[in-house]
Write an enzyme that holds these catalytic residues in place. Sequence first.
Site, PDB file in Angstrom:
ATOM      1  N   GLU A  12      18.784 -42.004 -10.958  1.00  0.00           N
ATOM      2  CA  GLU A  12      18.558 -40.916 -10.009  1.00  0.00           C
ATOM      3  C   GLU A  12      19.841 -40.215  -9.573  1.00  0.00           C
ATOM      4  OE1 GLU A  12      14.431 -42.514  -7.956  1.00  0.00           O
ATOM      5  OE2 GLU A  12      16.344 -43.101  -7.047  1.00  0.00           O
ATOM      6  N   ASP A 201       5.208 -40.279 -11.448  1.00  0.00           N
ATOM      7  CA  ASP A 201       3.927 -40.924 -11.741  1.00  0.00           C
ATOM      8  C   ASP A 201       2.933 -40.478 -10.682  1.00  0.00           C
ATOM      9  OD1 ASP A 201       3.637 -43.183  -9.523  1.00  0.00           O
ATOM     10  OD2 ASP A 201       5.728 -43.169 -10.177  1.00  0.00           O
TER      11      ASP A 201
END
Length: 233
Positions: A12, A201
Amino acid sequence: MTIGIIGAMEEEVELLKNTMPHVEEVVIGGAKFYVGEIAGKEVVLLESGIGKVNAAIGTTLLADRFKPEIIINTGSAGGMAEGLAVGDVIISDRLAYGDVDVTEFGYTYGQVPRMPAFYQGDAVLLKKAETIYRDYFSQSENKAVYGLVITNDSFIMRPDQHELIRTFFPDVKAVEMEAAAIAQVAYQFDIPFLIIRAISDLANQEATISFDEFIHLAAKQSATCIIELLKTI
């Protein structure tokens, strides 16, 4: 002005770190700080580690040692709202904990005692983000969504987890594992903050497969959005 940017995992923060021409790395208590510039702005990029405690420790160290004037959280999230797709971006106007229950003492579900029930993203940064991303996403198959993000120390994928979160937070847009802790520390240090995450997701029973497959896409989308925002600060 120094801007603090926080991501939980290497995936990230890696793209943002790679845009920094010169980087000084500082490690404190397991938290990794990368000091340099992004888009011409002085930045301290933090890889905090996963979960609320790691996020709170890292954000506290960031606030105390580096004195940022703004804190931005980047990374991935699980989509909970209808119509969200992998690669969409969620900008949080409010955050709350999804696994705190002190209601027997008169607090709202999700509220830490003596803390706000919700943590509010900075209005000025939200307005900037709204203006920038309206244009940025006009030519994209993905979109930016604004709303409530819920933080849990659990990876959300089971129907019973969904049901509990929706019972108390019917307008939830996305779920993740650090943002409310970051927001709480920013609130306590009186530092304006904004949460910008991309959907990796849909927080369902395929979430683990989707997360592994799309974490890099989500990280790239979130990092790109943050760079666009930094250009305007």
